[in-house]
Design an enzyme around this catalytic site. Structure first.
Site, short mmCIF file in Angstrom:
data_model
loop_
_atom_site.label_atom_id
_atom_site.label_comp_id
_atom_site.label_asym_id
_atom_site.label_seq_id
_atom_site.Cartn_x
_atom_site.Cartn_y
_atom_site.Cartn_z
N ARG A 101 0.82 -1.23 0.00
CA ARG A 101 0.00 0.00 0.00
C ARG A 101 0.85 1.27 0.00
NH1 ARG A 101 -2.11 1.73 4.48
NH2 ARG A 101 -2.65 -0.32 5.26
N TYR B 198 -11.53 20.46 -15.01
CA TYR B 198 -12.12 19.13 -15.15
C TYR B 198 -13.36 19.04 -14.24
CZ TYR B 198 -12.90 14.19 -14.52
OH TYR B 198 -13.51 12.96 -14.41
N ASP C 183 -2.74 21.37 -12.84
CA ASP C 183 -3.13 20.16 -13.56
C ASP C 183 -2.58 20.31 -14.98
OD1 ASP C 183 -4.42 18.25 -15.11
OD2 ASP C 183 -6.30 18.36 -13.99
N LYS D 71 -4.63 9.85 -19.50
CA LYS D 71 -4.75 10.48 -20.82
C LYS D 71 -3.44 10.32 -21.61
CE LYS D 71 -8.86 11.43 -19.61
NZ LYS D 71 -8.89 11.74 -18.21
C1 LIG Z 1 -7.74 17.66 -17.03
C2 LIG Z 1 -8.15 16.47 -16.22
N1 LIG Z 1 -7.76 16.38 -14.94
C3 LIG Z 1 -8.13 15.33 -14.17
C4 LIG Z 1 -8.91 14.31 -14.66
C5 LIG Z 1 -9.29 13.15 -13.78
O1 LIG Z 1 -8.48 12.07 -14.09
P1 LIG Z 1 -8.91 10.53 -13.88
O2 LIG Z 1 -10.04 10.26 -14.81
O3 LIG Z 1 -7.65 9.79 -14.23
O4 LIG Z 1 -9.30 10.38 -12.44
C6 LIG Z 1 -9.34 14.35 -16.00
C7 LIG Z 1 -10.18 13.28 -16.56
O5 LIG Z 1 -10.79 13.43 -17.60
C8 LIG Z 1 -8.94 15.46 -16.79
O6 LIG Z 1 -9.33 15.57 -18.07
#
Ligand SMILES: Cc1ncc(COP(=O)(O)O)c(C=O)c1O
Length: 295
Positions: A50, A102, A175, A200
């Site tokens: 973990r 997001y 992000d 992604k």
């Molecule tokens: C810009 C962005 N940040 C965070 C996330 C969240 O990621 P995850 O789906 O891997 O939890 C996404 C998902 O689409 C995203 O597009």
């Protein structure tokens, strides 16, 4: 000084070779637990699956290298990575987040984070002055941005916002899922933490849900994040960690091709009868708007 191009370093996964077998591709460590040393220590740093797993080491080291960071942690999803940063704050802390971001994280911030006691303020992060006006020295602990932001591809000036955040005694986390380290290295621009939905571009094969954080430096805040991952258990499975590294080897080729394809699609839809607006940072119209805002 390593003179290899980042694309080469990535394709070769830092040039890792197994010392005992000369294998070029690392194994998947499916073990959940590790044997102690005869004197009861865990000198390898591995104790239980973990807190960590040896399969995480290479993708984390590679991403830290690509981002120019001091440390990296992978997580079981992008959301697990992002929320670990907010959970490392304390109830009552003020955080500034973008209006365009997001949707899943925005929803989490409006519900769980707010209920848990964070003072969450949404601002138009593409307007640097609006963000500067919202920051409150001594009260704001974190500025979170996403650039380019999902879904409008709005852009935030990382260097300007880093300066604003630091002047107020706050950290900047970004992000960088959409940019990837191929296009932007936020730590060089002043960011303290870089987050990725590795689901992604980093993985790139639509077969892994994963997240990652990269820290500009090892500090007390980063240690809290390390402890949160270890105790909350939002880890990547070893096979997913292995797939992530496999996917990352072609990151530079894929991002370059994605940019070229996106540019063609965006240009095709400029002035299209059935389209209101074509939003893509590579379009001259968008670039003109960005430079107006920066002035
Ligand atoms: C810009 C962005 N940040 C965070 C996330 C969240 O990621 P995850 O789906 O891997 O939890 C996404 C998902 O689409 C995203 O597009």
């Amino acid at each position: 000084m390593d003179s290899r191009h980042p694309a080469t370093i990535t394709a070769q996964a830092l040039g890792w070779i197994d010392e005992s077998t000369q294998a070029l591709v690392p194994p998947v460590y499916l073990t959940t637990t590790f044997i102690r040393d005869p004197d009861n220590q865990y000198r390898t740093g591995n104790s239980y699956g973990r807190p960590t797993n040896p399969t995480f080491v290479l993708p984390e080291a590679l991403l830290a290298r690509l981002e120019g960071g001091a440390a990296c942690l992978t997580f079981g999803s992008g959301m697990a990575a992002a929320t670990a940063v907010f959970l490392a704050l304390r109830p009552g802390d003020h955080v500034i987040v973008p209006q365009v971001m997001y949707w899943g994280l925005r929803k989490w911030l409006q519900s769980f984070a707010t209920e848990w006691g964070l003072a969450v303020e949404f601002v138009d992060a593409s307007v640097t002055d609006a963000l500067a006006a919202a920051v409150r020295p001594g009260y704001t602990k974190l500025v979170w941005i996403e650039t380019p932001a999902n879904p409008t591809w709005a852009i935030t000036d990382i260097a300007a916002v880093a300066e604003i955040a630091h002047r107020a005694g706050a950290r900047l986390a970004t992000d960088s899922t959409v940019a990837t380290p191929v296009l932007t290295r936020p730590i060089e621009l002043g960011a303290d933490i870089v987050m990725h939905s590795a689901t992604k571009y980093l993985n790139g094969h639509s077969d892994v849900i994963a997240g990652a954080l990269v820290a500009a430096r090892h500090d007390e805040f980063w240690e809290r994040i390390v402890a949160i991952r270890a105790s909350n258990g939002a880890i990547l499975g070893p096979f997913e960690a292995w797939l992530l590294l496999r996917g990352m080897r072609t990151l530079h080729l894929r991002v370059e091709r994605c940019c070229r394809a996106a540019q063609v699609i965006a240009e095709h839809f400029v002035g299209h009868n059935h389209v209101t607006a074509s939003l893509y940072p590579g379009l001259p119209t968008i670039q003109a708007t960005l430079s107006r805002r920066a002035r």
